[in-house]
Design a protein around this motif. Structure first.
Motif, short mmCIF file in Angstrom:
data_model
loop_
_atom_site.label_atom_id
_atom_site.label_comp_id
_atom_site.label_asym_id
_atom_site.label_seq_id
_atom_site.Cartn_x
_atom_site.Cartn_y
_atom_site.Cartn_z
N LEU A 283 -4.84 -8.56 10.50
CA LEU A 283 -4.42 -7.00 10.87
C LEU A 283 -3.27 -7.03 11.95
O LEU A 283 -2.43 -6.31 11.53
N VAL B 114 -0.33 -4.87 10.51
CA VAL B 114 -0.98 -3.76 10.88
C VAL B 114 -0.87 -2.59 9.76
O VAL B 114 -1.98 -1.86 9.55
N LEU B 115 0.05 -2.54 9.08
CA LEU B 115 0.00 -1.77 7.95
C LEU B 115 -1.26 -1.86 7.04
O LEU B 115 -1.53 -0.73 6.39
N ALA C 61 -4.05 -1.71 7.60
CA ALA C 61 -5.19 -0.89 8.14
C ALA C 61 -5.02 0.40 7.37
O ALA C 61 -6.01 1.06 6.97
N ALA C 62 -3.87 0.98 7.12
CA ALA C 62 -3.54 2.25 6.66
C ALA C 62 -4.05 2.49 5.13
O ALA C 62 -4.43 3.76 4.55
#
Lengths: 443, 443
Positions: free
Chosen positions: A302, A306-307, A309-310
């Motif tokens: 993640l 991080v994207l 997580a969306a």
């Protein structure tokens, strides 16, 4: 009813009474619930005794309790004597033990024996919902004698629309609808016109199974026999109607993770409502923590993307919804007796194929949106879409099979599959997602 | 039934017939569904006509269709003449238009007129489920004449357990249960013993409202009148039982985001199943994307504290579950007529207080687990717990109110609040979470 309310407010009880007795007892019972408690007591006491007893049987438990606690023992006796035995039992089952004792002490020997007998049948059994107000005939009677016997019994209730033919040991031999007695020649024998093909129930049978028989055979009433096949009572359709609704309500509640209750929502206290809900919420909250731990394991992944997580909410929600659709249909099918354990194979195949079709449509729409509309990178789009497809497929099959597994282990399918399905599918969705994402993105 | 199956396999139809006619028609109908189609046709044709017609009325639509398509027109006429009008209508409604035309052409003028009339009542209305087989009396008759009239009508069906008193313009004046005729003195006038307090329905009334009346007043049958209050038919409880179950099934399906259908799961094709499920899954998937966008907006926050992502499933799931509990109870309450728009205030207060109690318990458990067991930092633990509490509170109130709002706008509460509640609560949960986390953690 407004006029009556006004009459009562002005203490013109006599006029109120004469107007009330012209109404349907059910409406009067509802009316008493709506006026202030103290007034309702006064109004109840001025009703003619027979009428009052009928109104009493249609009141809510709380209202009955209130009335019973505030009238004299003699008045209670009068009412209970007019009530049908099964209504009395329903009422007594909800009352405090010492109140029941007091009532039993005051009734005559025969009623007391009957009440005790009824009160000892297990809850939700045929015995607990039956009534003993029926007409029994002998097959040697002719129609004229039978009709005479009906008249002597003289109960003006739906319960005599069917008569029951018994032998000298009270064993059930046949049934004759009252209308057939009316339509037949006076000298025909009951034996000649009775139906021998009887659908009946035992005192210990579960009320849900009885309801299923009523539906299957379009019955209006059903005889209840004891272990020696002796006729002990009958069950009428109005009680079955209530049972069918209660069972559906219980399933709704169980599927939403609520401990089932027969109490009406508006009449249930805040504390009881909370108590019925908190257990499952706690269980599900703690299970969801494990789902969270899956994310924790992939913290590094993640961190570098991080994207990812969306897309978690979309995957979890769609998986949960896909699974609930399947489990709901199967749970309801089981409840209605349309689906059985032997259909497991068919369900797996059906859900697998539905999963492929539905999954393909959703995945396609999702890919178009992600890649072309939102300009998400190709690899991430693919990772999300493949995960979506696999999740839907698994959710459909798990959702379809879980209720059947519950049934096999004799757990209520609604409990096991309702609240649990989302949690299970969520965990599956995340595992699939992170596995596919790390593989495809080389993270 | 195994013996009969064997007899049929060995083509010993005559013996099979004599055994079948001793069984209950419902069981025979079920039996025919289970044997191979071709065999079922042969067996059906050897049944006595009256018996066969009754069996026919208990068959599934597909089986009826198969039989109807494979027997001669004359045989169809024979069956349809024996069926009750409402069973015939039920059957015709599902058949292809040219088949219906053929049937209508071949029936006699009066039946045709009746069938046409029935077929033109809107689906799900009282008119479409009523039967015309009832006994009508005049109030000037005495009991003896009335009983004579019942005998002359001579229908041996539950539908004559209640007789209807009409004036010269067929306007309904009262009802008399058949049993009361039997119990009364021969020279009493119908007028003296009839109930004038009649619960009835209009042809155009919705069947769901009719079912509610049956339950409220514990009825076995109900008269149906036209716009001029003339008696045109009656509705019997066996049809109401089916309606109650259908309505509950529809609500189960709607709440799981499935387009409702009366078809049995196992008998529905894969394509139909997929079609009924895909719309809501698409809508909910796209809504969930917006939830995902909330996460996207907080990408920087997540980047600096990836651990926050691990609590998303727990928050979303718990919020969703808390909301579903409330909406389920309210939806069911509305369906059973226990909750109405005027109760909105009570529901909000109830759900708010329940939310505080349940929220406090869950938050406490969660804090102990996070801070003491999992050694999560104090600030993150607090952020997660405060978000959890606020989410549960909001979920409870929104879940309780949404069905009522749907009702106010005359949308089915089960549709609006069932599938949507999770999606709405998810979005709320994430917004609350990120807002509180960024504030507390100074991110």
């Amino acid at each position: 009813m407004k006029v009556i309310l006004k009459l009562i407010e002005n203490n013109r009880y006599k006029e109120a009474r004469s107007r009330l007795t012209q109404k349907n007892v059910v409406d009067v019972a509802y009316f008493l619930e709506e006026i202030p408690r103290k007034k309702s007591l006064v109004v109840f006491r001025i009703l003619p005794k027979d009428f009052g007893a009928e109104v009493f049987s249609y009141m809510s438990r709380e209202q009955q309790k209130y009335i019973a606690e505030n009238i004299t023992d003699k008045e209670i006796q009068l009412i209970l004597n007019k009530l049908l035995i099964d209504d009395t039992v329903d009422f007594l089952e909800e009352m405090p033990a010492n109140f029941v004792k007091k009532v039993l002490r005051n009734t005559d020997y025969n009623t007391r024996k009957l009440l005790n007998q009824f009160l000892s049948y297990p809850e939700y059994s045929s015995g607990s919902i039956m009534t003993i107000e029926y007409v029994d005939l002998k097959k040697e009677m002719n129609v004229e004698q039978a009709l005479e016997h009906v008249k002597m019994t003289g109960i003006d209730k739906e319960t005599i629309d069917t008569c029951y033919v018994i032998d000298n040991n009270r064993r059930l031999e046949g049934i004759v609808p009252l209308r057939r007695l009316v339509l037949s020649e006076h000298d025909a024998l009951v034996e000649e016109i009775m139906d021998r093909n009887i659908i009946y129930t035992h005192t210990f049978e579960d009320q849900e199974d009885v309801a299923t028989k009523f539906k299957k055979y379009d019955l209006i009433s059903m005889p209840v026999v004891d272990r020696e096949n002796r006729l002990v009572g009958i069950i009428t359709i109005d009680d079955i109607l209530d049972i069918i609704e209660e069972e559906a309500t219980e399933d709704f509640q169980r599927m939403a993770g609520i401990e089932p209750t027969e109490e009406e929502y508006l009449k249930t206290s805040i504390l009881t409502l909370s108590k019925h809900r908190v257990t499952w919420l706690l269980i599900l909250m703690i299970s969801a923590t494990f789902t969270g731990n899956i994310i924790k394991q992939y913290e590094d992944v993640l961190q570098s993307a991080v994207l990812l997580a969306a897309f978690i909410p979309m995957l979890m929600d769609t998986g949960g919804n896909a699974g609930s659709q399947s489990s709901t249909l199967v749970i309801r099918g089981i409840a209605l007796g349309e689906i059985d354990i032997k259909d497991t194979g068919k369900i797996i195949i059906k859900e697998f194929l539905v999963g492929i079709i539905v999954g393909a449509v959703l995945t396609l729409v999702n890919f178009l949106r992600l890649y072309f509309l939102e300009k998400v990178s190709f690899l991430i789009s693919v990772a999300v879409c493949v995960s979506l497809f696999v999740t839907i497929l698994l959710a459909k099959v798990v959702g379809g099979v879980l209720p059947i597994i519950a049934k096999r282990f004799e757990v209520d399918p609604a409990i096991m599959a309702g609240p649990l399905i989302t949690t299970i599918v969520d965990a599956v969705a995340l595992m699939v997602y992170f596995y596919i994402a790390t593989t495809l993105l080389n993270l």
